[in-house]
Motif scaffolding. Structure first.
Motif, PDB file in Angstrom:
ATOM      1  N   GLN A 196       0.835  -1.201   0.000  1.00 40.81           N
ATOM      2  CA  GLN A 196       0.000   0.000   0.000  1.00 40.81           C
ATOM      3  C   GLN A 196       0.872   1.254   0.000  1.00 40.81           C
ATOM      4  O   GLN A 196       2.002   1.234   0.480  1.00 40.81           O
ATOM      5  CB  GLN A 196      -0.916   0.001   1.232  1.00 40.81           C
ATOM      6  CG  GLN A 196      -1.762  -1.252   1.387  1.00 40.81           C
ATOM      7  CD  GLN A 196      -1.030  -2.398   2.059  1.00 40.81           C
ATOM      8  OE1 GLN A 196       0.124  -2.285   2.456  1.00 40.81           O
ATOM      9  NE2 GLN A 196      -1.705  -3.527   2.191  1.00 40.81           N
ATOM     10  N   THR A 235      -7.787   4.622   1.969  1.00 42.22           N
ATOM     11  CA  THR A 235      -7.512   4.337   3.373  1.00 42.22           C
ATOM     12  C   THR A 235      -7.122   5.614   4.108  1.00 42.22           C
ATOM     13  O   THR A 235      -6.893   6.658   3.499  1.00 42.22           O
ATOM     14  CB  THR A 235      -6.358   3.331   3.496  1.00 42.22           C
ATOM     15  OG1 THR A 235      -5.141   3.982   3.100  1.00 42.22           O
ATOM     16  CG2 THR A 235      -6.587   2.116   2.600  1.00 42.22           C
ATOM     17  N   SER A 240      -4.855   1.761  -1.526  1.00 46.64           N
ATOM     18  CA  SER A 240      -4.575   0.337  -1.564  1.00 46.64           C
ATOM     19  C   SER A 240      -5.389  -0.266  -2.712  1.00 46.64           C
ATOM     20  O   SER A 240      -5.887   0.454  -3.569  1.00 46.64           O
ATOM     21  CB  SER A 240      -4.931  -0.309  -0.217  1.00 46.64           C
ATOM     22  OG  SER A 240      -4.582  -1.671  -0.201  1.00 46.64           O
ATOM     23  N   THR A 244      -3.190  -0.423  -6.985  1.00 45.49           N
ATOM     24  CA  THR A 244      -2.153   0.270  -6.212  1.00 45.49           C
ATOM     25  C   THR A 244      -0.939  -0.635  -6.010  1.00 45.49           C
ATOM     26  O   THR A 244       0.213  -0.226  -6.205  1.00 45.49           O
ATOM     27  CB  THR A 244      -2.690   0.708  -4.846  1.00 45.49           C
ATOM     28  OG1 THR A 244      -3.788   1.592  -5.027  1.00 45.49           O
ATOM     29  CG2 THR A 244      -1.620   1.408  -4.024  1.00 45.49           C
ATOM     30  N   SER A 248       3.236  -0.241  -7.093  1.00 52.33           N
ATOM     31  CA  SER A 248       4.018   0.124  -5.902  1.00 52.33           C
ATOM     32  C   SER A 248       5.492  -0.197  -6.019  1.00 52.33           C
ATOM     33  O   SER A 248       6.337   0.505  -5.463  1.00 52.33           O
ATOM     34  CB  SER A 248       3.436  -0.555  -4.659  1.00 52.33           C
ATOM     35  OG  SER A 248       3.552  -1.967  -4.747  1.00 52.33           O
ATOM     36  N   THR A 346       5.632   3.969   1.700  1.00 53.16           N
ATOM     37  CA  THR A 346       4.864   2.731   1.573  1.00 53.16           C
ATOM     38  C   THR A 346       4.617   2.163   2.964  1.00 53.16           C
ATOM     39  O   THR A 346       5.268   2.568   3.926  1.00 53.16           O
ATOM     40  CB  THR A 346       5.622   1.671   0.752  1.00 53.16           C
ATOM     41  OG1 THR A 346       6.718   1.171   1.538  1.00 53.16           O
ATOM     42  CG2 THR A 346       6.136   2.242  -0.558  1.00 53.16           C
TER      43      THR A 346
END
Length: 413
Positions: A196, A235, A240, A244, A248, A346
């Motif tokens: 995330q 979030t 997320s 996502t 990442s 992250t």
């Protein structure tokens, strides 16, 4: 005539890559010993896909795999090797459930894959040493010795299948990187991947819990590096969801080098420009002239998201579209087309499904995954600088790399 002794391979790590290598080795008359720190192998596998275990994907385009040396992937991820993985699945008895190209065990239980791997390993007479943490490895008298001060486990070959730093609660503590370094390998900095993203802004607490379809565009210093479509989860710390997670890996590496990292969120992913968004709103307003902008957005965006976005941009969504100025219409069209957020970090390795980085592909022979630094030393799975998207790609690479080593060692024994 003197009978030739079987070679003995020590495999540090009882995950998918390690057990695949062990099974194929034993089929090729190489004695395989799996050294596992837990009381049973495949602990991490049981968590895969929320317990359902997406273990392969029909779409094996190389764009789904990432490395700091992506130019080497074609030589590693060949179509013939992918076909060999299918043969391996059949050989251990996996019955797939295929949904949109995603492969799951027909039982929908990760434990089924774990049981078949373990059962096949036992059928092939693979040896297991459980509850043993490989803290040190040396090479002496033409043999590798694991834990030379305690267990003194010796073998002719060493296969490092320890995984990465992801999911440390399953025993993934990065010990494999230390073993690789001890034999002269460098390590590409290890970072969370499929993880995330944290973003800048104090409004994220207000959109917590929202899910919606979106297109994400990853930007590094203003340059597009990756795009993904899918369900976005909003979030309290940022964003997320699968789309996502898939962007990442590259964004995390850019963050680590101090680049400016942003994500453009396209909340209306079927529209490709600000001009298209404005034309769409104009058309909808003409069809429903008495409705407010808030009402026009019904069924398009979640109610809560409309409030968060429009409040953030200080737009009065209680007005009808015709009562907006040209500048206000431009503002609305712009942020509905792309809401840019700055990525500031992250989540940790605890939340990461895999890691990026590891032993560079330039330091192994791609036909065998044998170290270029030390003969008879091999690396499989996530310890290598290869990571995949969500969708069965990381497990797929674990199977494939384990097979590469098992088959090659068997031929060369």
């Amino acid at each position: 005539m003197k009978r030739q002794m079987k070679k003995k391979a020590l495999i540090i790590g009882g995950g998918v890559a390690g057990l695949t290598a062990a099974i194929v080795l034993e089929k090729n008359n190489v004695e395989a010993w799996v050294i596992e720190r837990n009381d049973r192998p495949l602990k991490k596998l049981l968590l895969t896909g929320n317990g359902k275990c997406n273990y392969w994907n029909q779409d094996q385009a190389l764009s789904h795999y990432h490395s700091t040396t992506e130019d080497l992937l074609p030589a590693l991820m060949t179509s013939s090797r992918q076909q060999e993985v299918f043969s391996f699945f059949n050989s251990i008895g996996i019955i797939p459930r295929i949904k949109n190209g995603y492969y799951y065990p027909f039982s929908n239980q990760a434990s089924s894959i774990a049981e078949l791997l373990y059962l096949s390993a036992k059928e092939q007479k693979v040896n297991f040493l459980t509850n043993v943490l490989a803290e040190e490895v040396i090479y002496q008298n033409n043999q590798f010795i694991v834990n030379p001060k305690t267990e003194k486990i010796t073998g002719d070959l060493l296969i490092v299948a320890t995984g990465s730093n992801a999911y440390p609660r399953t025993g993934s503590d990065g010990i494999g990187y230390q073993i690789a370094k001890s034999f002269g390998h460098q390590i590409i900095p290890v970072l969370p991947a499929l993880v995330q993203l944290k973003i800048k802004g104090n409004y994220t607490k207000d959109w917590k819990g929202i899910r919606c379809d979106a297109r994400l565009v990853g930007l590094v210093n203003g340059k597009v590096i990756q795009e993904e479509n899918g369900e976005l989860q909003l979030t309290e710390y940022g964003i997320s969801g699968i789309c996502t997670l898939n962007i990442s890996s590259k964004l995390a590496r850019s963050l680590a080098t101090g680049d400016k990292v942003e994500v453009a969120i396209h909340f209306l992913p079927w529209l490709n420009s600000k001009k298209e968004v404005q034309a769409y709103l104009e058309q909808r307003a003409n069809h429903f002239p008495s409705r407010t902008l808030e009402e026009l957005m019904e069924t398009i965006l979640p109610y809560k998201l409309v409030h968060v976005l429009f409040d953030y941009y200080k737009v009065d969504y209680k007005k009808s579209w015709d009562n907006f100025t040209s500048q206000e219409k431009n503002t609305v069209s712009e942020f509905l087309f792309q809401h840019k957020v700055e990525v500031i970090g992250t989540n940790s390795f605890d939340q990461a499904q895999v890691c990026s980085g590891g032993v560079p592909l330039t330091e192994v022979n791609l036909d065998s995954l044998e170290s270029k630094k030390k003969k008879n030393l091999y690396f499989v799975g996530e310890i290598l600088d290869v990571n995949g998207d969500c969708g069965g790609y990381n497990l797929g690479f674990a199977f494939l790399s384990g097979m590469v080593v098992g088959k090659k060692v068997g031929i060369d024994k």
